[in-house]
Design an enzyme around this catalytic site. Structure first.
Site, PDB file in Angstrom:
ATOM      1  N   HIS A 188       0.860  -1.184   0.000  1.00 20.43           N
ATOM      2  CA  HIS A 188       0.000   0.000   0.000  1.00 20.43           C
ATOM      3  C   HIS A 188       0.895   1.231   0.000  1.00 20.43           C
ATOM      4  CE1 HIS A 188      -3.409  -2.670   1.629  1.00 20.43           C
ATOM      5  NE2 HIS A 188      -3.528  -2.499   0.331  1.00 20.43           N
ATOM      6  N   ALA A 189       0.692   2.056  -1.005  1.00 22.72           N
ATOM      7  CA  ALA A 189       1.661   3.098  -1.338  1.00 22.72           C
ATOM      8  C   ALA A 189       1.920   4.075  -0.198  1.00 22.72           C
ATOM      9  CB  ALA A 189       1.171   3.847  -2.577  1.00 22.72           C
ATOM     10  N   ARG A 190       0.868   4.443   0.531  1.00 18.26           N
ATOM     11  CA  ARG A 190       1.008   5.491   1.548  1.00 18.26           C
ATOM     12  C   ARG A 190       1.646   4.992   2.839  1.00 18.26           C
ATOM     13  NH1 ARG A 190      -5.574   5.883   2.074  1.00 18.26           N
ATOM     14  NH2 ARG A 190      -5.940   3.881   3.089  1.00 18.26           N
ATOM     15  N   ARG A 246      -3.185   4.694  -2.148  1.00 16.20           N
ATOM     16  CA  ARG A 246      -3.059   3.349  -1.567  1.00 16.20           C
ATOM     17  C   ARG A 246      -2.780   2.260  -2.616  1.00 16.20           C
ATOM     18  NH1 ARG A 246      -5.684  -0.164   2.479  1.00 16.20           N
ATOM     19  NH2 ARG A 246      -6.678  -1.934   1.479  1.00 16.20           N
ATOM     20  N   ARG A 264      -5.917  -7.055  -2.527  1.00 19.12           N
ATOM     21  CA  ARG A 264      -7.237  -7.677  -2.654  1.00 19.12           C
ATOM     22  C   ARG A 264      -7.325  -8.456  -3.960  1.00 19.12           C
ATOM     23  NH1 ARG A 264      -6.793  -5.760   1.570  1.00 19.12           N
ATOM     24  NH2 ARG A 264      -8.288  -4.625   2.878  1.00 19.12           N
ATOM     25  N   HIS A 318       2.602  -3.847   6.603  1.00 17.83           N
ATOM     26  CA  HIS A 318       1.623  -2.770   6.430  1.00 17.83           C
ATOM     27  C   HIS A 318       1.703  -1.785   7.587  1.00 17.83           C
ATOM     28  CE1 HIS A 318      -0.957  -4.534   3.176  1.00 17.83           C
ATOM     29  NE2 HIS A 318      -0.343  -5.645   3.569  1.00 17.83           N
ATOM     30  N   SER A 319       0.969  -0.680   7.454  1.00 15.93           N
ATOM     31  CA  SER A 319       0.688   0.215   8.563  1.00 15.93           C
ATOM     32  C   SER A 319      -0.721   0.773   8.305  1.00 15.93           C
ATOM     33  CB  SER A 319       1.712   1.346   8.653  1.00 15.93           C
ATOM     34  OG  SER A 319       1.563   2.267   7.599  1.00 15.93           O
ATOM     35  N   TYR A 320      -1.474   1.261   9.324  1.00 11.83           N
ATOM     36  CA  TYR A 320      -0.988   1.375  10.674  1.00 11.83           C
ATOM     37  C   TYR A 320      -2.031   0.753  11.597  1.00 11.83           C
ATOM     38  CZ  TYR A 320      -4.345   5.293  10.779  1.00 11.83           C
ATOM     39  OH  TYR A 320      -5.491   6.067  10.685  1.00 11.83           O
ATOM     40  N   GLU A 394       0.967  -5.143  10.797  1.00 13.02           N
ATOM     41  CA  GLU A 394       0.627  -3.719  10.726  1.00 13.02           C
ATOM     42  C   GLU A 394       1.509  -2.971  11.717  1.00 13.02           C
ATOM     43  OE1 GLU A 394      -1.895  -1.957   9.140  1.00 13.02           O
ATOM     44  OE2 GLU A 394      -2.989  -3.560   8.117  1.00 13.02           O
TER      45      GLU A 394
HETATM   46 ZN   LIG Z   1      -1.803  -1.788   4.077  1.00 12.91          ZN
END
Ligand SMILES: [Zn+2]
Length: 427
Positions: A188-190, A246, A264, A318-320, A394
């Protein structure tokens, strides 16, 4: 099936839950977030956010069965948002998201002050976020610092033609001779903290292999395949255009909407609850399983590692939320056969993560401890990849969200490395 998982600091005994909630959220292509406020609200239903346009940043199930949801709201909508009875139970996380982004990029992307040009930087690399091109150089520098036990790898090509690249590291038995530990970052880019924490892990392995017995043990017994940025197009877009992007940057027929959620688009559980068939959705699953070049490449790489010597541990970073997500995400009522063993390992890792700074990481099947997500990577690597531990983690935090202050990069890396050292001691 009965096991214990940890949510909100509480240990819960779980038999089975049958919960479903489709995830859909509006998408805003705004470049400026000046004046946007970020709220944390408590909702009975995570999708019932009201009629005021909002950007959903994160959500998670709470102990009581309600939902905690973080929402960004444009200045022109703040009045209506606050007037809605739905949002009476709220706290303000940020008074100006645009100001947060500006502060972040002043000390990071535009002038990080650290540029690796052939020599491996020290810990100062972890004082700031970095432009994508600098990441690529950093991976080359990491590889060059352990030249006889590593190589640069390319798993495939992104939609816009960037290589999906990283590092493969091995121990004394030579390359491709041991089961795999497979890490993916920044899908996820952000979620910027993920790629730089993965780099911290790499830094510890590269520098530790010469002298640290625990690192020597794990690298002699496992081949590490590490892809710190598996969504390079998206990461570049967050740095040039939209900090909150994202998905990937894929265009498609029959829609002007851009981007598919790479997490997904995997084929296990594809298209189920916790993903969307709508191209403009933040959780758009694609028109068919594995129809993004990024997911297809990662799935092929997964099968390659499975067939080589098997996969011991997969982590999609991942975050967050500060949660260790086990399979499954696509169902809340089915669990991997070794779920008790997985819970035990996650509990040990969570306890080790807490040692340096008392940071709390919950753990359990993703559908139970966070939310349902269908077509995600960890479920695929668990079922198709036959990984012993197919996880998502996360990272920090629970306050600043995607704009984690650079001062938290190093602590985040340090505590995660503590958690992983526990895993290495068990492997
Ligand atoms: Zn993510």
């Amino acid at each position: 099936m009965k096991f214990k998982l940890k949510v909100g600091g509480l240990l819960l005994a779980v038999a089975a839950l049958g919960l479903a909630s489709p995830l859909s959220q509006p998408v805003f292509e705004k470049i400026s977030y000046n004046g946007y406020k970020v709220y944390r609200v408590s909702l009975a239903n995570k999708d019932a956010v009201g009629d005021t346009p909002v950007i959903e940043l994160q959500s998670r199930r709470s102990d009581s069965g309600t939902w905690t949801v973080d929402l960004a709201v444009a200045p022109s909508n703040i009045g209506a948002f606050e007037a809605s009875g739905l949002h009476a139970d709220r706290t303000v996380l940020s008074h100006d998201l645009g100001a947060d982004f500006a502060a972040e990029s002043r000390i990071s992307v535009q002038s990080s002050g650290v540029s690796s040009k052939g020599a491996l930087p020290g810990l100062e690399w972890f004082n700031a976020y970095h432009p994508y091109a600098d990441h690529v150089q950093y991976w080359a520098d990491l590889q060059a610092a352990l030249p006889n036990n590593s190589e640069l790898i390319v798993a495939g090509t992104s939609f816009q033609g960037r290589p999906i690249q990283g590092i493969h590291l091995w121990g004394k038995s030579g390359k491709d001779s041991k089961p795999a530990i497979f890490f993916n970052g920044n899908v996820h880019a952000r979620e910027w903290i993920t790629s730089i924490v993965v780099e911290y892990i790499l830094y510890q392995i590269v520098t530790g292999y010469k002298s640290d017995p625990l690192v020597q043990k794990v690298l002699d017994n496992y081949d590490f395949y590490v892809l710190p940025v598996v969504n390079p197009d998206g990461l570049v877009y967050t740095q040039t255009t939209n900090r909150l992007w994202r998905k990937n940057r894929q265009t498609r027929s029959n829609t002007t909407a851009v981007g598919t959620d790479i997490n997904r688009n995997w084929s296990v559980g594809w298209g189920g609850d916790g993903s969307s068939p709508v191209p403009s959705s933040e959780t758009f699953s694609g028109y068919a399983p594995l129809d993004t070049p990024e997911t297809a490449a990662l799935a092929a790489y997964t099968r390659k590692l499975r067939d080589l010597h098997g996969i011991k541990l997969y982590v999609d970073w991942h975050s967050y939320a500060q949660v260790i997500l086990l399979s499954y995400g696509y169902t809340c009522t089915g669990f991997p056969a070794n779920i008790d063993e997985q819970i035990d390992l996650a509990a040990g890792i969570s306890a080790a993560i807490a040692k340096p700074y008392n940071t709390t990481f919950d753990y359990g099947p993703g559908c139970l401890v966070l939310y349902q997500s269908s077509g995600n990577g960890r479920d695929y690597v668990t079922d198709v990849g036959k990984a012993q531990f197919g996880w998502g983690i996360e990272l920090r935090d629970t306050q600043y969200g995607f704009v984690l202050p650079p001062e938290q990069i190093l602590p985040s890396g340090i505590e995660i490395w503590e958690g992983l050292k526990y895993a290495w001691s068990q492997f």
